[in-house]
Design an enzyme around this catalytic site. Structure first.
Site, mmCIF file in Angstrom:
data_model
loop_
_atom_site.group_PDB
_atom_site.id
_atom_site.type_symbol
_atom_site.label_atom_id
_atom_site.label_comp_id
_atom_site.label_asym_id
_atom_site.label_seq_id
_atom_site.Cartn_x
_atom_site.Cartn_y
_atom_site.Cartn_z
ATOM 1 C CG ASN A 168 -8.691 -5.443 -2.733
ATOM 2 O OD1 ASN A 168 -7.634 -5.794 -2.215
ATOM 3 N ND2 ASN A 168 -9.486 -4.559 -2.161
ATOM 4 C CG HIS A 169 -6.427 -1.632 -2.795
ATOM 5 N ND1 HIS A 169 -7.005 -0.427 -2.509
ATOM 6 C CD2 HIS A 169 -6.798 -2.472 -1.797
ATOM 7 C CE1 HIS A 169 -7.677 -0.501 -1.375
ATOM 8 N NE2 HIS A 169 -7.559 -1.742 -0.920
ATOM 9 C CG HIS A 225 -2.191 -0.840 0.936
ATOM 10 N ND1 HIS A 225 -3.035 -0.638 -0.145
ATOM 11 C CD2 HIS A 225 -2.706 -1.887 1.619
ATOM 12 C CE1 HIS A 225 -4.014 -1.521 -0.106
ATOM 13 N NE2 HIS A 225 -3.834 -2.304 0.946
ATOM 14 C CG HIS A 233 -5.063 -9.523 -2.351
ATOM 15 N ND1 HIS A 233 -3.970 -8.987 -1.722
ATOM 16 C CD2 HIS A 233 -6.118 -8.714 -2.056
ATOM 17 C CE1 HIS A 233 -4.344 -7.888 -1.069
ATOM 18 N NE2 HIS A 233 -5.638 -7.708 -1.249
ATOM 19 C CG ASP A 289 -4.178 -4.769 -1.857
ATOM 20 O OD1 ASP A 289 -4.627 -4.937 -3.010
ATOM 21 O OD2 ASP A 289 -4.903 -4.776 -0.843
#
Length: 292
Positions: A79-80, A10, A176, A44
């Site tokens: 998912n990001h 992230h 993930h 991510d």
């Protein structure tokens, strides 16, 4: 012989670097020292931070260095990544928006200089056609992010299209979010292929494939990753693994495991590695999983 799993990054380059060092994969200069180790980053890389572009380039460099040393670095989409390819930026922090704006500005400047080669070494004036392209890169504008990450975009094709959403290394499966029985029935290689085709922009424009959107997809499912052990659906996990001969366990990210950190459930058949290390996700101390 040695397998290392790293959770969600992230957009935090400092914590990402510390996680790779904790796993004995890089030295103090950021160079690969993992030898023949196989490392898997479970997705991510994007959102919730300001170092997204730097992380993508770092992982690309380390992937080559690992292969040159006889090892392997596998970087996955979470998912990001799929959210950003779909143009959904609600989790992008302002520093990340600006990071892509600067990246896009450099790309446009380079293109303009090439176009003017032989005529002038300067960037085009603001009133010219090329100069007007810079109007889309004002502070806070998400157009550069969209241009980079949309299906077929330069960063989507370079960094994300080849990254799997599910992968097996020996007897360990990585996803993930999680692999559910209907994913196994559909076909994991088919899921990877269709997701890659969408990110590359092959075929007709459209929404993300169903297996990377929605709460029951491989990048969103939380059946195995709730921090409370009693909420892990071991029955669903057992049915999924029963359809995958030779696979003993699954490693997942996606759901922050605090205060426990990296932990196991279902008699070790699921291992959860998202510790919320990014400053945008709580700023926990980096932890990695080692499987020998």
């Amino acid at each position: 012989e040695r397998l290392v799993a790293i959770g969600d990054l992230h957009g935090d380059l400092n914590k990402a670097t510390r996680a790779f060092r904790a796993g004995g994969l890089i030295d103090s200069h950021g160079k690969w020292i993992g030898g023949a180790t196989v490392a898997v980053q479970v997705g991510d890389q994007l959102d919730r931070g300001g170092d997204e572009v730097a992380i993508l380039y770092m992982l690309e460099r380390l992937r080559k260095e690992a292969r040159d040393a006889g090892g392997e670095l596998i970087v996955m989409n979470g998912n990001h990544e799929t959210l950003n390819v779909a143009g959904r930026f609600r989790y992008a922090f302002e520093p990340g928006i600006e990071d892509f704006r600067r990246w896009r500005g450099r790309q446009l400047l380079g293109a303009a200089l090439k176009a003017n080669r032989g005529r002038s070494g300067n960037a085009p004036p603001p009133g010219s056609a090329s100069g007007r392209m810079y109007a889309d890169t004002g502070p806070g504008c998400t157009m550069p992010r969209l241009a980079a990450l949309a299906p077929g975009g330069p960063m989507a094709k370079r960094f994300l299209a080849h990254q799997p959403v599910v992968v097996a290394v020996g007897s360990t499966l990585f996803a993930h979010g999680g692999v559910l029985p209907h994913h196994v029935q559909y076909g994991l290689e088919r899921i990877n292929q269709e997701t890659s085709e969408w990110i590359r922009g092959d075929g007709k424009p459209g929404p993300p494939p169903v297996h990377v959107s929605g709460g029951r997809s491989v990048v969103w499912a939380r059946d195995y990753s709730w921090p409370q052990r009693h909420k892990c659906d071991c029955g669903v996990l057992r049915r999924a693994l029963d359809g995958l001969p030779g696979i003993d366990r699954v490693v997942v990210g996606h759901t922050i495991q605090q205060p426990e950190g990296v932990n196991a459930a279902c008699d070790g058949r699921v291992l959860r590695v998202d510790v919320g290390m990014s400053e945008g996700c709580g700023g926990s101390e980096p932890e990695v999983l080692e499987i020998l």
